[in-house]
Every structure is written in structure tokens, then in C-alpha cells.
Design a protein around this motif. Structure first.
Motif, short mmCIF file in Angstrom:
data_model
loop_
_atom_site.label_atom_id
_atom_site.label_comp_id
_atom_site.label_asym_id
_atom_site.label_seq_id
_atom_site.Cartn_x
_atom_site.Cartn_y
_atom_site.Cartn_z
N ARG A 5 0.82 -1.18 0.00
CA ARG A 5 0.00 0.00 0.00
C ARG A 5 0.87 1.24 0.00
O ARG A 5 2.07 1.20 0.16
CB ARG A 5 -0.92 0.01 1.23
N LYS A 6 0.24 2.39 -0.09
CA LYS A 6 0.93 3.64 -0.32
C LYS A 6 2.06 3.95 0.63
O LYS A 6 3.00 4.62 0.30
CB LYS A 6 -0.09 4.80 -0.21
N ILE A 7 1.96 3.52 1.84
CA ILE A 7 2.93 3.94 2.85
C ILE A 7 3.12 2.80 3.82
O ILE A 7 2.21 2.04 4.07
CB ILE A 7 2.43 5.20 3.57
N THR A 8 4.29 2.65 4.37
CA THR A 8 4.52 1.55 5.30
C THR A 8 3.81 1.81 6.61
O THR A 8 3.56 2.94 7.01
CB THR A 8 6.02 1.39 5.59
N VAL A 9 3.47 0.72 7.32
CA VAL A 9 2.80 0.85 8.61
C VAL A 9 3.68 1.58 9.60
O VAL A 9 3.22 2.38 10.41
CB VAL A 9 2.41 -0.54 9.15
N THR A 10 4.98 1.35 9.54
CA THR A 10 5.89 2.02 10.47
C THR A 10 5.84 3.52 10.31
O THR A 10 5.73 4.27 11.29
CB THR A 10 7.34 1.54 10.24
N ALA A 11 5.90 3.99 9.06
CA ALA A 11 5.84 5.43 8.82
C ALA A 11 4.49 5.99 9.22
O ALA A 11 4.39 7.09 9.77
CB ALA A 11 6.13 5.73 7.34
N VAL A 217 8.33 -2.93 -12.87
CA VAL A 217 9.28 -3.09 -11.76
C VAL A 217 8.68 -4.07 -10.76
O VAL A 217 7.52 -4.44 -10.84
CB VAL A 217 9.60 -1.73 -11.08
N ASP A 218 9.50 -4.50 -9.80
CA ASP A 218 9.08 -5.59 -8.92
C ASP A 218 7.89 -5.24 -8.02
O ASP A 218 6.98 -6.05 -7.85
CB ASP A 218 10.25 -6.04 -8.04
N GLY A 219 7.92 -4.05 -7.41
CA GLY A 219 6.90 -3.77 -6.41
C GLY A 219 6.47 -2.33 -6.37
O GLY A 219 7.02 -1.45 -7.06
N TRP A 220 5.49 -2.05 -5.50
CA TRP A 220 4.92 -0.72 -5.41
C TRP A 220 5.92 0.32 -4.92
O TRP A 220 5.96 1.44 -5.44
CB TRP A 220 3.70 -0.74 -4.46
N GLU A 221 6.71 -0.01 -3.92
CA GLU A 221 7.67 0.96 -3.37
C GLU A 221 8.57 1.51 -4.47
O GLU A 221 8.78 2.72 -4.56
CB GLU A 221 8.51 0.30 -2.27
N GLN A 222 9.11 0.62 -5.31
CA GLN A 222 9.98 1.07 -6.38
C GLN A 222 9.21 1.88 -7.41
O GLN A 222 9.66 2.94 -7.85
CB GLN A 222 10.66 -0.13 -7.06
N ALA A 223 8.03 1.38 -7.79
CA ALA A 223 7.25 2.07 -8.82
C ALA A 223 6.86 3.47 -8.36
O ALA A 223 7.04 4.45 -9.09
CB ALA A 223 6.01 1.25 -9.16
N TYR A 224 6.31 3.56 -7.16
CA TYR A 224 5.74 4.83 -6.71
C TYR A 224 6.79 5.80 -6.20
O TYR A 224 6.74 7.00 -6.50
CB TYR A 224 4.70 4.57 -5.62
N ASN A 225 7.74 5.32 -5.43
CA ASN A 225 8.69 6.22 -4.77
C ASN A 225 9.98 6.45 -5.54
O ASN A 225 10.73 7.37 -5.20
CB ASN A 225 9.01 5.69 -3.38
N GLU A 226 10.25 5.63 -6.55
CA GLU A 226 11.49 5.79 -7.31
C GLU A 226 11.27 6.13 -8.78
O GLU A 226 12.10 6.80 -9.40
CB GLU A 226 12.34 4.52 -7.21
N GLY A 230 5.37 12.09 -9.81
CA GLY A 230 4.41 12.85 -9.03
C GLY A 230 4.49 12.66 -7.53
O GLY A 230 3.91 13.45 -6.78
N SER A 231 5.19 11.64 -7.07
CA SER A 231 5.27 11.38 -5.63
C SER A 231 6.39 12.19 -5.00
O SER A 231 7.32 12.62 -5.67
CB SER A 231 5.51 9.89 -5.37
N ALA A 232 6.30 12.37 -3.68
CA ALA A 232 7.36 13.07 -2.97
C ALA A 232 8.70 12.35 -3.14
O ALA A 232 9.74 12.97 -3.36
CB ALA A 232 7.00 13.20 -1.49
N GLY A 233 8.67 11.02 -3.04
CA GLY A 233 9.89 10.25 -3.23
C GLY A 233 10.41 10.33 -4.64
O GLY A 233 11.62 10.42 -4.88
N PRO A 242 5.44 9.83 -15.38
CA PRO A 242 4.34 10.57 -14.77
C PRO A 242 3.06 9.76 -14.58
O PRO A 242 2.05 10.31 -14.14
CB PRO A 242 4.11 11.71 -15.76
N LEU A 243 3.11 8.47 -14.89
CA LEU A 243 1.96 7.58 -14.69
C LEU A 243 2.40 6.35 -13.92
O LEU A 243 3.45 5.77 -14.23
CB LEU A 243 1.36 7.14 -16.04
N VAL A 244 1.63 5.96 -12.91
CA VAL A 244 2.00 4.81 -12.10
C VAL A 244 0.74 4.07 -11.65
O VAL A 244 -0.31 4.68 -11.43
CB VAL A 244 2.81 5.25 -10.84
N VAL A 245 0.84 2.75 -11.53
CA VAL A 245 -0.25 1.98 -10.94
C VAL A 245 -0.14 2.07 -9.43
O VAL A 245 0.87 1.68 -8.84
CB VAL A 245 -0.19 0.51 -11.40
#
Length: 363
Positions: A5-11, A217-226, A230-233, A242-245
Motif C-alpha cells: 500500500r501507499k505507505i509503510t505501517v511504520t511510517a 518493476v518488482d513492487g509498489w515501493e519502487q514504482a511509486y517512490n522511485e 508525481g510522488s514526494a519520493g 508521470p503515470l504509475v499503478v
């Protein structure tokens, strides 16, 4: 939803003070008395479960039971562990099996039927096991393409809004998605294309999407944050896609964690590209505290818990009339017609679809 999901539980816990309550190990090392154990109800979940301390304390006040949360990895890994311990479960209630894995859980007989109090207030379309009540719907979420508003404004290009748009030349080399074999949102996006084009048409769609430069890419963290600009990361990483699942609830998350908070979300949602996930909870067969488990299932569909979920797990309530927080109503996207695929159809075809997708897109 999955741990991608969008953000880790720890954060999330650090940012808004939610309870993680992760249990360590099984009952063999527990020296507490039987009387004490009877006052504890154990919720087995994927790693993304989170709830506010106040709401969990309210459950204890109402019922006398204390919730212990045993987190078991992502949704697939958590389900696998329960299948391996069938009849002698790790806890009393399992939360987090979604409609992509539901038939597998039901076919393995993991749950004792129970009709939760308040189920009559749950929307009918999410009650996929309505006749047998082996599982209780708890939340929904939509996997959708997100877009970087600034990129499209700067280019004077309208952002895509549908699956069909994504294969147009104007959006060549702009989309990044996750591997359907390793990622929950990646699988959801694949299933969305199956829902849209059918078993006979989805492969042709992905051939066109690949020809239009989709990146996997392998997973959401890489796709969205790297990879997603449009994301802060992504901005820090100087990402160029500029487009991500991602999820329909990702824009509110971007606003929540921005400092200072913007008046407008930096990202938008292509609402014609969405696949709906429904998450369920069930009373585990062989639960040591069956009565406590039933009380917890009742609570999961109460207004208190349902209205607590959005800012803890970034999902939507299933109970009629449950209020969404202002962050969701102001910055979130409304998905009126998400794609869906019947759980039995997913169960029958998931492995074949993923293998075919991998051959078409990855290899």
C-alpha cells in the motif's frame, strides 16, 4: 489490502500515532493463565493492519476483550501460513484476505461461519459470501493509474482516464506498473484489464501496452517512490514516469504527509483504469477464543471502526452511512464503475493469467 500500500505501517504509525500491537511468536511461550487468555482475542493479519489506540480501547471497554494483532507478512504470505496451520490457527480472526485470494481461503475451509451483527448495514455488492457468512467484508480499495498533475499541465496534455487511453501514442513511455507475479497492485491492474477486455482480449491489450513503452518493476515501493515523478519520493529521485499503478487513495496520502500541506493534491487518478479490491475477515476454524472472535467481527463492521479505517489503512468503509474524513472527500477520487472479476474466476485462472502476462510483458 497488501503491504505494498501507499505507505509503510511504520511510517504511518510515526506520523499519526496508530497502534501496531504486533505479537511476537505463538502461544507456546505465553505463561499467562487461561483466565487471562480468555480476555484476549488474537487478530491475524497482513502487515498493513492499523487502528487507532482509542478505537481498540473502545472495543475493550465494550466487550472486555483486548485485541492482540499478529502480523504475518503480505496478504499472500499471511494466508499461506493460515492454510498450513488449518484447524490449529495462530489466532481467532483472520483479516486481510481479499477478492483475489478469497476462493483459495474458502476452498481450504479456514473459517467457521458467523453472521456478524451489523452486517445488514454492509453494502450488498461487497458481500461475496452472503449465503454462507464464512467471511465478513471490512473495507474496499481501488487500484488505479495515478498521474503527475504538474507534468501534464506543463506539457499541455490531458492526463489519461481509461485503459484505452494508456495505449495511445501520446502516452508512450510514461507508465510504470508493478510485476503481476510479485505485487498486489500489479496483479490488480492485470485483473482490471481482464475485467475490461475479457479473457479473450486482455493479452492483446498488454501487447499494445508493451509496445507503448510500459515499464515493469518488482513492487509498489519502487514504482511509486522511485519511478513516479508525481510522488514526494519520486521528485527526490528525479523520476521520469508521470503515470504509475497505485491506489485511488494515494492523492490524500500525498497531501497528508506534505509539509506544509498543499491546497491541491499533486497527483490525480485515472478513474477509468481501476480494479476494486474487497478485504474480508473471518472467524478461524479452531479458534481458541471463538466468542471473542465473534465480538471482534461485530466490531469490525461497527461505525466506530469503519470511520477509523480511512486515515489508518487508507481504505474505504463498507458500511452504509459511514463518514469519510475530510481529507478523503476533498482530495480523494470517486470511482463509480471499477472493474471487477468474480473470485471463482480469479481462482480458476490466476496462475495461468500471471504466467501468460509474464511471458508477454516481462520475458
Amino acid at each position: 489490502m497488501s503491504t505494498t500500500r501507499k505507505i509503510t505501517v511504520t511510517a504511518l504509525a510515526a506520523a499519526i500515532g496508530v497502534s501496531t500491537l504486533a505479537a511476537c511468536g505463538g502461544e507456546s511461550g505465553d505463561s499467562s493463565s487461561d483466565a487471562t487468555k480468555s480476555k484476549t482475542v488474537t487478530l491475524v493479519s497482513h502487515d498493513s493492519f492499523a487502528a487507532s489506540d482509542a478505537v481498540l480501547k473502545e472495543f475493550t471497554r465494550q466487550t472486555g476483550y483486548t485485541v492482540k494483532v499478529l502480523k504475518s507478512g503480505d496478504a499472500g504470505a499471511a494466508l499461506n501460513k493460515e492454510i498450513l496451520t488449518k484447524g490449529s490457527p495462530q489466532g481467532d480472526v483472520f483479516f486481510g484476505v481479499d477478492n483475489t485470494l478469497l476462493s483459495r481461503a474458502l476452498d481450504n475451509g479456514l473459517f467457521t461461519p458467523y453472521e456478524a451483527k451489523g452486517l445488514g448495514q454492509v453494502r450488498d455488492e461487497v458481500q461475496l459470501d452472503k449465503d454462507k457468512h464464512r467471511v465478513t467484508p471490512v473495507d474496499t480499495g481501488d487500484i488505479c493509474v495515478n498521474y503527475d498533475k504538474k507534468y501534464f499541465a506543463d506539457k499541455k496534455l490531458a492526463p489519461p482516464q481509461s485503459f484505452d487511453d494508456l495505449i495511445k501514442p501520446a502516452y508512450k513511455n510514461l507508465l510504470v506498473t508493478e510485476n503481476a507475479a510479485t505485487s498486489s497492485p500489479g496483479l490488480g491492474f492485470l485483473l482490471g484489464s481482464v475485467g475490461k477486455y475479457g479473457d479473450a482480449g486482455w493479452q492483446d491489450y498488454w501487447k499494445k501496452l508493451k509496445a507503448n513503452g510500459v515499464k515493469v518493476v518488482d513492487g509498489w515501493e519502487q514504482a511509486y517512490n522511485e519511478e513516479f515523478s508525481g510522488s514526494a519520493g519520486g521528485k527526490k529521485a528525479k523520476a521520469d514516469r508521470p503515470l504509475v499503478v497505485s491506489y485511488a487513495s494515494s492523492p490524500p496520502v500525498e497531501v497528508l504527509f506534505a509539509k506544509p500541506q498543499p491546497k491541491e493534491a499533486p497527483t490525480g487518478v485515472a478513474t477509468g483504469t481501476c480494479f476494486r479490491q474487497i478485504e474480508f475477515a473471518g472467524l478461524l476454524d479452531g479458534a481458541k477464543n471463538e466468542e471473542g472472535g465473534k465480538a471482534l467481527l461485530d466490531f469490525l463492521v461497527s461505525r466506530q471502526f469503519q470511520e477509523d479505517m480511512p486515515l489508518n489503512m487508507f481504505v474505504n468503509p463498507v458500511v452504509e452511512g459511514a463518514k469519510l474524513p475530510e481529507l478523503f472527500t476533498t482530495f480523494g477520487a470517486v470511482v463509480d464503475k471499477p472493474e471487477t472479476v468474480a473470485p471463482d474466476t480469479i481462482a480458476e485462472n490466476r496462475e495461468q493469467w500471471v504466467q501468460s502476462w509474464s511471458s508477454l510483458v516481462v520475458k
